[in-house]
Design an enzyme around this catalytic site. Sequence first.
Site, short mmCIF file in Angstrom:
data_model
loop_
_atom_site.label_atom_id
_atom_site.label_comp_id
_atom_site.label_asym_id
_atom_site.label_seq_id
_atom_site.Cartn_x
_atom_site.Cartn_y
_atom_site.Cartn_z
NE ARG A 1 -3.46 -2.38 2.64
CZ ARG A 1 -3.76 -3.03 3.76
NH1 ARG A 1 -3.33 -2.59 4.93
NH2 ARG A 1 -4.50 -4.11 3.72
NE ARG B 1 -8.11 -7.12 1.85
CZ ARG B 1 -6.94 -7.16 2.47
NH1 ARG B 1 -6.88 -6.93 3.76
NH2 ARG B 1 -5.84 -7.43 1.81
NE ARG C 1 -7.13 -0.88 5.67
CZ ARG C 1 -6.88 -2.16 5.98
NH1 ARG C 1 -6.40 -2.46 7.18
NH2 ARG C 1 -7.10 -3.13 5.11
#
Length: 398
Positions: free
Chosen positions: A171, A275, A264
């Site tokens: 990320r 997820r 997020r």
Amino acid sequence: MGEAPAFIEDDLQKGFSNGFDLKSKDATTTVIGNKAYLIGGADDESIRVQVLDHSRGGWVNPTVLGTKPKPCKGHSAVPLNEGRILVIQKGSSLDDGVWFLEVDTQYVREQRKIFGSEVVAWSKGVKGIAEKPVVISGPSGVGKGTLISMLMKEFPSMFGFSVSHTTRAPRNIEKDGTHYHFTERSVMEKDIKDGKFLEFASVHGNLYGTSVEAVEVVADAGKRCILDIDVQGARSVRASSLEAIFIFVSPPSMEELEKRLRARGTETEEQILKRLRNAQAEMEQGKSSGIFDHILYNDNLEECNENLKELLGLDGNVTATPKSSPYGVDLPLDSSISKIDQKIVIKCGSPEPKTAPKNLIVLDLSTLKGGAPGRTRGLNVHAIDSFSDELNGFNQLS
Ligand SMILES: Nc1nc2c(ncn2[C@@H]2O[C@H](COP(=O)(O)OP(=O)(O)O)[C@@H](O)[C@H]2O)c(=O)[nH]1
Ligand SMILES: Nc1ncnc2c1ncn2[C@@H]1O[C@H](COP(=O)(O)OP(=O)(O)O)[C@@H](O)[C@H]1O
């Protein structure tokens, strides 16, 4: 151990005369049971090991696992029991020079089955026992990373993070070597095959794993290791020889979990959905599998952080465990070694009380823990002089 069987003596002779690749005059031969272990010479920048196995018809080059010692200016080898040989490297410091070659421990037996061939494994001897690592699991977005950062920020000298390997892309804010070791799948698969991983799992379509080294370097730094791993990984660690505390972090609701994951903003819509689907199964396993010692609800972050500290005994006045200091002793080039029960005495130079007041090094092996593929911890070392009462019983010493 003890006297070498006659056929081993014969084979050893043949081995030498056949010119089996033994180049180092500093090699040692240690006989345990029906096998002889030849240690010495350099191979891939580490000490070479060869095994004389009568049942396999002679010398074999074993698969050598664990962290390997660098070649040195000679060594002494002492069989400790049926499963391990103590190797003391001459001319190195005590912090670097005590090694164990595992030849028939549980780990070696398991690996022998996997490889289908002869296996030995190195493990470095280290002073002091590490505190139990802390395994933290929970669904993606529950707040594991946030809680771990808070803990490490408040207790920087006490905790160290186990940096996992992963095949997923980094990320934006993630640094290679700090958050993860970002790696190619083929490289990671080879390392897994070579026994370098404590555990690994396929999570959300990527491979993740904890290397043995990731946990050991934290303990080497005198810190308590924190692992952020999924439930499958936690199950593997639970089944391994690593004693740890297992904590599952649960969200207050699935809606709140989704909100956090979306807020997020680090995943694509497709990744978020994957997820969330996986979160259902993780929640069920986390709460009912018997893997976890504690379940932490992360509703209010501050409260959850306080609860985590309480679980880890950090709610009162705590001081960090001091890092073990180095021995500051060098192993001599010229030495003799004796063993009695669980103690090894290394005799250095002449026993002149005035010139060499502490001329004996005693290694107490009675509190050893761990072993290959990681370090062997709990080594207790001190220097004494040859007139010490502690020597009663070391009658092999002249
Ligand atoms: N088994 C295993 N799981 C890991 C490891 N490192 C991270 N994970 C887990 O992989 C999952 C995904 O992690 P990550 O990609 O960082 O995403 P995040 O959980 O959404 O922050 C999480 O459940 C982590 O706990 C590891 O070394 N082994
Ligand atoms: N108790 C909480 N309340 C609200 N937001 C939280 C809480 N704990 C964590 N968060 C936020 O949720 C998001 C996911 O947290 P993160 O630590 O990345 O989760 P994980 O490592 O478990 O995937 C982050 O944006 C974080 O700031």
